[in-house]
Design a protein around this motif. Sequence first.
Motif, PDB file in Angstrom:
ATOM      1  N   GLY A 179       0.775  -1.234   0.000  1.00  0.00           N
ATOM      2  CA  GLY A 179       0.000   0.000   0.000  1.00  0.00           C
ATOM      3  C   GLY A 179       0.804   1.280   0.000  1.00  0.00           C
ATOM      4  O   GLY A 179       0.236   2.371   0.160  1.00  0.00           O
ATOM      5  N   MET A 180       2.122   1.201  -0.230  1.00  0.00           N
ATOM      6  CA  MET A 180       2.950   2.390  -0.227  1.00  0.00           C
ATOM      7  C   MET A 180       3.042   3.012  -1.618  1.00  0.00           C
ATOM      8  O   MET A 180       3.138   2.290  -2.627  1.00  0.00           O
ATOM      9  N   SER A 181       3.016   4.333  -1.691  1.00  0.00           N
ATOM     10  CA  SER A 181       3.433   5.024  -2.907  1.00  0.00           C
ATOM     11  C   SER A 181       4.954   4.945  -2.966  1.00  0.00           C
ATOM     12  O   SER A 181       5.618   5.018  -1.928  1.00  0.00           O
ATOM     13  N   VAL A 182       5.500   4.790  -4.158  1.00  0.00           N
ATOM     14  CA  VAL A 182       6.933   4.511  -4.267  1.00  0.00           C
ATOM     15  C   VAL A 182       7.616   5.478  -5.234  1.00  0.00           C
ATOM     16  O   VAL A 182       7.171   5.645  -6.379  1.00  0.00           O
ATOM     17  N   ALA A 183       8.694   6.095  -4.756  1.00  0.00           N
ATOM     18  CA  ALA A 183       9.574   6.881  -5.619  1.00  0.00           C
ATOM     19  C   ALA A 183      10.732   5.986  -6.041  1.00  0.00           C
ATOM     20  O   ALA A 183      11.415   5.398  -5.189  1.00  0.00           O
ATOM     21  N   LEU A 184      10.930   5.867  -7.343  1.00  0.00           N
ATOM     22  CA  LEU A 184      11.983   5.019  -7.889  1.00  0.00           C
ATOM     23  C   LEU A 184      13.114   5.897  -8.399  1.00  0.00           C
ATOM     24  O   LEU A 184      12.906   6.706  -9.315  1.00  0.00           O
ATOM     25  N   LEU A 185      14.296   5.744  -7.831  1.00  0.00           N
ATOM     26  CA  LEU A 185      15.454   6.555  -8.204  1.00  0.00           C
ATOM     27  C   LEU A 185      16.500   5.684  -8.876  1.00  0.00           C
ATOM     28  O   LEU A 185      16.735   4.540  -8.462  1.00  0.00           O
ATOM     29  N   GLY A 186      17.149   6.234  -9.899  1.00  0.00           N
ATOM     30  CA  GLY A 186      18.208   5.500 -10.576  1.00  0.00           C
ATOM     31  C   GLY A 186      18.721   6.256 -11.777  1.00  0.00           C
ATOM     32  O   GLY A 186      18.331   7.407 -12.037  1.00  0.00           O
ATOM     33  N   ARG A 187      19.587   5.593 -12.545  1.00  0.00           N
ATOM     34  CA  ARG A 187      20.263   6.235 -13.672  1.00  0.00           C
ATOM     35  C   ARG A 187      19.501   6.121 -14.992  1.00  0.00           C
ATOM     36  O   ARG A 187      19.836   6.819 -15.946  1.00  0.00           O
ATOM     37  N   GLU A 188      18.501   5.212 -15.086  1.00  0.00           N
ATOM     38  CA  GLU A 188      17.865   4.921 -16.370  1.00  0.00           C
ATOM     39  C   GLU A 188      16.362   5.190 -16.283  1.00  0.00           C
ATOM     40  O   GLU A 188      15.602   4.369 -15.795  1.00  0.00           O
ATOM     41  N   ALA A 189      15.954   6.334 -16.788  1.00  0.00           N
ATOM     42  CA  ALA A 189      14.554   6.738 -16.672  1.00  0.00           C
ATOM     43  C   ALA A 189      13.610   5.736 -17.324  1.00  0.00           C
ATOM     44  O   ALA A 189      12.556   5.409 -16.763  1.00  0.00           O
ATOM     45  N   SER A 190      13.961   5.235 -18.502  1.00  0.00           N
ATOM     46  CA  SER A 190      13.047   4.328 -19.210  1.00  0.00           C
ATOM     47  C   SER A 190      12.856   3.032 -18.434  1.00  0.00           C
ATOM     48  O   SER A 190      11.728   2.508 -18.344  1.00  0.00           O
ATOM     49  N   ALA A 191      13.929   2.491 -17.867  1.00  0.00           N
ATOM     50  CA  ALA A 191      13.815   1.262 -17.084  1.00  0.00           C
ATOM     51  C   ALA A 191      13.018   1.510 -15.808  1.00  0.00           C
ATOM     52  O   ALA A 191      12.211   0.672 -15.384  1.00  0.00           O
ATOM     53  N   LEU A 192      13.220   2.659 -15.189  1.00  0.00           N
ATOM     54  CA  LEU A 192      12.459   3.007 -13.990  1.00  0.00           C
ATOM     55  C   LEU A 192      10.976   3.139 -14.314  1.00  0.00           C
ATOM     56  O   LEU A 192      10.116   2.687 -13.549  1.00  0.00           O
TER      57      LEU A 192
END
Length: 305
Positions: A33-46
């Motif tokens: 039930g958590m909203s998730v921020a995804l951080l990383g180097r590849e925007a398309s993969a994220l």
Amino acid sequence: MKGSWNLEGRVAVVTGAARGLGAGLARQLSDRGMSVALLGREASALESVAETLRTPAHVVEVDVTDDPAMGFAAENVRRHLGAPSVVIANAGVAEGGPFETSDPQTWRRVVEVNLVGSAVTARSFLSGLRATRGYFLQIASTAAFGAAPMMSAYCASKAGAEAFARSLRAEVAHVGVGVGVAYLHWTDTDMIRDVEHHAVLRELRGHMPAPARRVYPVAQVSARIARGVERRSAAVYAPPWLRLAQLGRPVFPMAVDLLSRRELPRLMAEHGFEQTGLLGTGGRVEEASLGRRAAADTRDRRQEG
């Protein structure tokens, strides 16, 4: 840190979320039930990972070692999702090979991402965690307490990340922020799959006791870590038997020394171990970035000259 913590409706931040364990953790936390921020180097993969989540998600393309960029990322997450209750420093890279012939830039990058990047992540999101009385989880490894030859950068960085998290825990406990360390072993990510392509890492794994050579599915490992998040655990072990391995910490250095003295001369004569470079798809993304940075530095020096 005992008892269960309801994650429903809260915000989580996961670094290194483009694939592997980071993506698995994002899914586990979203399922809770958590909203998730995804951080990383590849925007398309994220973005691809974000599309698989059941709850609101937000993607930020960022280098976790870049202090100003991570500061902006934290503000970006706050605006879109709110203050985080959970931050997982998962971004990591690895390389193997003899230290003497290691590429200084590659060796340094492992430490920068795994250790410095974790500290930058904590610094950037700590004010948000203070506001929510949240939980910071450092993804470590058995490498934190069982240093192995030919993996000097990775072992040093994970031992440092463990020590950093323990220090931070003592520093922020009084303001209600929990800090945990997750200890992992061989997990079925593309970084680990690269092991079989390099003699130095094949031999490293091959000389471990049979139970310690087992590779664990990402879904199993990420589920175990998510349960640790729910409990705000000071230490999470995935698989659980790693808790027992902690008891062997005092004898591991001696055992590794004895085995290395006996086996390394023969193995190096047979294989002539070479550098692996940064492992996995994420490692290749990092290597491409290092190449661009080196080219830019060379261009700048020529212009200055």
